[in-house]
Design a protein around this motif. Sequence first.
Motif, PDB file in Angstrom:
ATOM      1  N   LEU A  37       0.871  -1.189  -0.013  1.00 15.70           N
ATOM      2  CA  LEU A  37       0.025  -0.126  -0.171  1.00 15.70           C
ATOM      3  C   LEU A  37       0.869   1.236   0.171  1.00 15.70           C
ATOM      4  O   LEU A  37       0.563   2.110  -0.753  1.00 15.70           O
ATOM      5  CB  LEU A  37      -1.015  -0.026   1.158  1.00 15.70           C
ATOM      6  N   ARG A  38       2.018   1.370   0.795  1.00 17.27           N
ATOM      7  CA  ARG A  38       2.957   2.412   1.040  1.00 17.27           C
ATOM      8  C   ARG A  38       3.493   2.673  -0.513  1.00 17.27           C
ATOM      9  O   ARG A  38       3.418   3.773  -1.184  1.00 17.27           O
ATOM     10  CB  ARG A  38       3.924   1.900   1.999  1.00 17.27           C
ATOM     11  N   THR A  39       3.939   1.693  -1.160  1.00 17.06           N
ATOM     12  CA  THR A  39       4.778   1.888  -2.276  1.00 17.06           C
ATOM     13  C   THR A  39       3.663   2.199  -3.669  1.00 17.06           C
ATOM     14  O   THR A  39       3.938   2.817  -4.528  1.00 17.06           O
ATOM     15  CB  THR A  39       5.292   0.453  -2.928  1.00 17.06           C
ATOM     16  N   ALA A  40       2.588   1.437  -3.504  1.00 15.11           N
ATOM     17  CA  ALA A  40       1.552   1.770  -4.419  1.00 15.11           C
ATOM     18  C   ALA A  40       1.056   3.366  -4.512  1.00 15.11           C
ATOM     19  O   ALA A  40       0.809   3.978  -5.360  1.00 15.11           O
ATOM     20  CB  ALA A  40       0.475   0.969  -4.365  1.00 15.11           C
ATOM     21  N   PHE A  41       1.128   3.794  -3.031  1.00  8.69           N
ATOM     22  CA  PHE A  41       0.594   5.336  -2.811  1.00  8.69           C
ATOM     23  C   PHE A  41       1.647   6.118  -3.675  1.00  8.69           C
ATOM     24  O   PHE A  41       1.170   7.123  -4.290  1.00  8.69           O
ATOM     25  CB  PHE A  41       0.406   5.542  -1.448  1.00  8.69           C
ATOM     26  N   PHE A  42       3.116   6.013  -3.501  1.00 11.27           N
ATOM     27  CA  PHE A  42       3.714   6.840  -4.068  1.00 11.27           C
ATOM     28  C   PHE A  42       3.849   6.549  -5.529  1.00 11.27           C
ATOM     29  O   PHE A  42       4.169   7.399  -6.286  1.00 11.27           O
ATOM     30  CB  PHE A  42       5.202   6.519  -3.179  1.00 11.27           C
ATOM     31  N   GLY A  43       3.690   5.462  -5.822  1.00  9.01           N
ATOM     32  CA  GLY A  43       3.791   5.077  -7.381  1.00  9.01           C
ATOM     33  C   GLY A  43       2.556   5.882  -8.119  1.00  9.01           C
ATOM     34  O   GLY A  43       2.742   6.324  -9.179  1.00  9.01           O
ATOM     35  N   LEU A  44       1.235   5.619  -7.496  1.00  9.41           N
ATOM     36  CA  LEU A  44       0.167   6.497  -8.081  1.00  9.41           C
ATOM     37  C   LEU A  44       0.531   7.896  -7.959  1.00  9.41           C
ATOM     38  O   LEU A  44      -0.087   8.496  -8.880  1.00  9.41           O
ATOM     39  CB  LEU A  44      -1.117   5.997  -7.503  1.00  9.41           C
ATOM     40  N   LEU A  45       1.124   8.495  -6.958  1.00 12.59           N
ATOM     41  CA  LEU A  45       1.159   9.844  -6.847  1.00 12.59           C
ATOM     42  C   LEU A  45       2.267  10.528  -8.100  1.00 12.59           C
ATOM     43  O   LEU A  45       1.891  11.357  -8.560  1.00 12.59           O
ATOM     44  CB  LEU A  45       1.701  10.262  -5.324  1.00 12.59           C
ATOM     45  N   ALA A  46       3.116   9.376  -8.252  1.00 10.12           N
ATOM     46  CA  ALA A  46       4.216   9.788  -9.337  1.00 10.12           C
ATOM     47  C   ALA A  46       3.481   9.780 -10.591  1.00 10.12           C
ATOM     48  O   ALA A  46       3.646  10.771 -11.445  1.00 10.12           O
ATOM     49  CB  ALA A  46       5.249   8.637  -9.154  1.00 10.12           C
ATOM     50  N   LEU A  47       2.479   8.921 -10.780  1.00  7.14           N
ATOM     51  CA  LEU A  47       1.832   8.881 -12.093  1.00  7.14           C
ATOM     52  C   LEU A  47       0.825   9.914 -12.224  1.00  7.14           C
ATOM     53  O   LEU A  47       0.713  10.619 -13.287  1.00  7.14           O
ATOM     54  CB  LEU A  47       0.991   7.522 -12.160  1.00  7.14           C
ATOM     55  N   LEU A  48       0.401  10.719 -11.050  1.00  5.61           N
ATOM     56  CA  LEU A  48      -0.499  11.854 -11.252  1.00  5.61           C
ATOM     57  C   LEU A  48       0.458  12.877 -11.388  1.00  5.61           C
ATOM     58  O   LEU A  48      -0.160  13.904 -12.198  1.00  5.61           O
ATOM     59  CB  LEU A  48      -1.351  11.998  -9.929  1.00  5.61           C
ATOM     60  N   THR A  49       1.372  13.009 -10.915  1.00  3.93           N
ATOM     61  CA  THR A  49       2.439  13.978 -11.077  1.00  3.93           C
ATOM     62  C   THR A  49       2.798  14.255 -12.627  1.00  3.93           C
ATOM     63  O   THR A  49       2.838  15.163 -13.333  1.00  3.93           O
ATOM     64  CB  THR A  49       3.771  13.815 -10.468  1.00  3.93           C
ATOM     65  N   LEU A  50       3.048  12.889 -13.301  1.00  4.77           N
ATOM     66  CA  LEU A  50       3.234  12.792 -14.649  1.00  4.77           C
ATOM     67  C   LEU A  50       2.089  13.366 -15.536  1.00  4.77           C
ATOM     68  O   LEU A  50       2.290  14.126 -16.602  1.00  4.77           O
ATOM     69  CB  LEU A  50       3.569  11.372 -15.188  1.00  4.77           C
ATOM     70  N   LEU A  51       0.997  13.039 -15.135  1.00  4.93           N
ATOM     71  CA  LEU A  51      -0.218  13.457 -15.928  1.00  4.93           C
ATOM     72  C   LEU A  51      -0.444  14.940 -15.826  1.00  4.93           C
ATOM     73  O   LEU A  51      -0.890  15.735 -16.776  1.00  4.93           O
ATOM     74  CB  LEU A  51      -1.547  12.980 -15.432  1.00  4.93           C
ATOM     75  N   THR A  52      -0.097  15.696 -14.637  1.00  5.54           N
ATOM     76  CA  THR A  52      -0.012  17.101 -14.414  1.00  5.54           C
ATOM     77  C   THR A  52       0.784  17.774 -15.414  1.00  5.54           C
ATOM     78  O   THR A  52       0.613  18.750 -16.239  1.00  5.54           O
ATOM     79  CB  THR A  52       0.093  17.439 -12.959  1.00  5.54           C
ATOM     80  N   THR A  53       1.922  17.229 -15.369  1.00  2.00           N
ATOM     81  CA  THR A  53       2.914  17.763 -16.091  1.00  2.00           C
ATOM     82  C   THR A  53       2.554  17.573 -17.769  1.00  2.00           C
ATOM     83  O   THR A  53       2.971  18.541 -18.179  1.00  2.00           O
ATOM     84  CB  THR A  53       4.441  16.910 -15.886  1.00  2.00           C
ATOM     85  N   LEU A  54       2.266  16.482 -17.981  1.00  2.00           N
ATOM     86  CA  LEU A  54       1.874  16.523 -19.611  1.00  2.00           C
ATOM     87  C   LEU A  54       0.849  17.572 -19.819  1.00  2.00           C
ATOM     88  O   LEU A  54       0.835  18.113 -20.943  1.00  2.00           O
ATOM     89  CB  LEU A  54       1.461  14.925 -19.668  1.00  2.00           C
ATOM     90  N   SER A  55      -0.153  17.634 -19.078  1.00  2.00           N
ATOM     91  CA  SER A  55      -1.067  18.621 -19.116  1.00  2.00           C
ATOM     92  C   SER A  55      -0.762  19.881 -19.076  1.00  2.00           C
ATOM     93  O   SER A  55      -1.111  20.711 -20.181  1.00  2.00           O
ATOM     94  CB  SER A  55      -2.282  18.428 -18.033  1.00  2.00           C
ATOM     95  N   LEU A  56       0.348  20.520 -18.427  1.00  4.17           N
ATOM     96  CA  LEU A  56       0.862  21.790 -18.599  1.00  4.17           C
ATOM     97  C   LEU A  56       1.494  21.921 -19.576  1.00  4.17           C
ATOM     98  O   LEU A  56       1.791  23.090 -20.456  1.00  4.17           O
ATOM     99  CB  LEU A  56       1.460  22.045 -17.097  1.00  4.17           C
ATOM    100  N   LEU A  57       2.524  20.967 -19.956  1.00  2.00           N
ATOM    101  CA  LEU A  57       3.356  21.177 -21.149  1.00  2.00           C
ATOM    102  C   LEU A  57       2.559  21.038 -22.720  1.00  2.00           C
ATOM    103  O   LEU A  57       2.924  21.905 -23.295  1.00  2.00           O
ATOM    104  CB  LEU A  57       4.493  20.065 -21.092  1.00  2.00           C
ATOM    105  N   LEU A  58       1.520  20.248 -22.561  1.00  2.00           N
ATOM    106  CA  LEU A  58       0.965  20.204 -23.846  1.00  2.00           C
ATOM    107  C   LEU A  58      -0.472  21.144 -23.980  1.00  2.00           C
ATOM    108  O   LEU A  58      -1.034  21.089 -25.064  1.00  2.00           O
ATOM    109  CB  LEU A  58       0.542  18.713 -24.159  1.00  2.00           C
ATOM    110  N   GLY A  59      -0.747  21.604 -22.770  1.00  2.00           N
ATOM    111  CA  GLY A  59      -1.788  22.733 -22.699  1.00  2.00           C
ATOM    112  C   GLY A  59      -3.221  21.889 -22.948  1.00  2.00           C
ATOM    113  O   GLY A  59      -4.134  22.343 -23.557  1.00  2.00           O
ATOM    114  N   ILE A  60      -3.257  20.621 -22.306  1.00  2.00           N
ATOM    115  CA  ILE A  60      -4.479  19.831 -22.608  1.00  2.00           C
ATOM    116  C   ILE A  60      -5.390  20.246 -21.369  1.00  2.00           C
ATOM    117  O   ILE A  60      -5.009  20.923 -20.143  1.00  2.00           O
ATOM    118  CB  ILE A  60      -4.069  18.468 -22.065  1.00  2.00           C
ATOM    119  N   ASN A  61      -6.663  20.486 -21.567  1.00  2.00           N
ATOM    120  CA  ASN A  61      -7.760  20.683 -20.666  1.00  2.00           C
ATOM    121  C   ASN A  61      -7.484  19.987 -19.256  1.00  2.00           C
ATOM    122  O   ASN A  61      -7.420  18.676 -19.291  1.00  2.00           O
ATOM    123  CB  ASN A  61      -9.101  20.258 -21.242  1.00  2.00           C
TER     124      ASN A  61
END
Length: 380
Positions: free
Chosen positions: A107-131
């Motif tokens: 659960l601990r590792t999965a939490f940080f893994g999913l958090l990193a995945l959400l950070t990647l989604l946010t980064t892609l959204s900002l860089l590409l100007g996605i809604n």
Amino acid sequence: MKSTELMPGTCGKTTEDKLAWIYLVNLVFYFIPMFLTEMPLWEIGVSLLILPPFIYCYFWAHRSSKVKAVYPILAIIALGALITPINAGSLALFTFAGFFIGFYYSLRTAFFGLLALLTLLTTLSLLLGINHYFFVLYGGFLVLGVGLFGVAERKRVEAKCRQQQSEAEISQLATMLERERIGRDLHDIMGHNLSSISLKAELAEKLLAKDELEQARIQLRELNEIARDSLSQIRQTVSDYKHKGLSASVMQLCQTLRDKGLSVSLEGDLPILPSTLESQLILSITELCNNVIRHSQASHCVITFERLTDEINISVTDNGTPQSVTEGNGLSGIRERLSEFQGKLDYSLEKHCRFTITLPVPEEQALEPRAQKLVSGVQN
């Protein structure tokens, strides 16, 4: 998304590739932007080219161990990140990655893994100007939800694996106890008899050496009787080991009758019998059912168990119309088996063909009907 019998860590797994294909239906979200937006043909082509390597990585993750699962998961994330500038439906790929993260890791590792995945989604959204609402909030909700589903699936599989391990240990223990019982029974049966055979053979040899032929004949005759008795005891013991029990044997006989096109009814309550008597009863009922199949030309059969005050009746009745019954080795064998237990076999040809086995209630135990009725009514 995945229903594999995989146990993260030390427990083994059974891959269910056919079922794994079903969960790829989630890729429908990957195709939505292709229909809702006017994508150029080259973008559609590139989007489709991403699918074969993704499917490969999906099954790679599906079959991986906990240690090696990180590689296909990272490959799926990389494919999703590469296609995002062209197709925002890449969120579907990220959800698969989120599931495997939740499934394989604590659960601990999965939490940080999913958090990193959400950070990647946010980064892609900002860089590409996605809604942001669509890609970060909606996408993040999907990734987290599917990731938690992966955690729940891991818990379920771990519990199932522990149950299977426990059942395997119980089965192994039961096997060991059964082997010990068989060894003890054979020792009890044969230990004394083999010693007697050895002694009498040695004595007969000495008597023959002294030309005391009559005494030698007596010893050899007794040796022969001991050997025959030992063989009979071994056969009886093996017969007791082989039968599956009255309930299982009767149900199997009913299925055999149904397979031959007969409808079957079971009536009454199964009695509790000593194992030796139960073995002979199973053989007798089997012979009667085989006679129904071979000779009766019937379409319906009824097997009835009835316990009276001092006897037990088991009848096999069919709606065939034989004019007479010729007793062959089968019926004679039934009478011989039953005679050992003061049982008997009768039959009647009035209206229907009925064979009835009558057994006295064993004196060593007061028989009571089983609490649950075996079967009531017709089973086709």
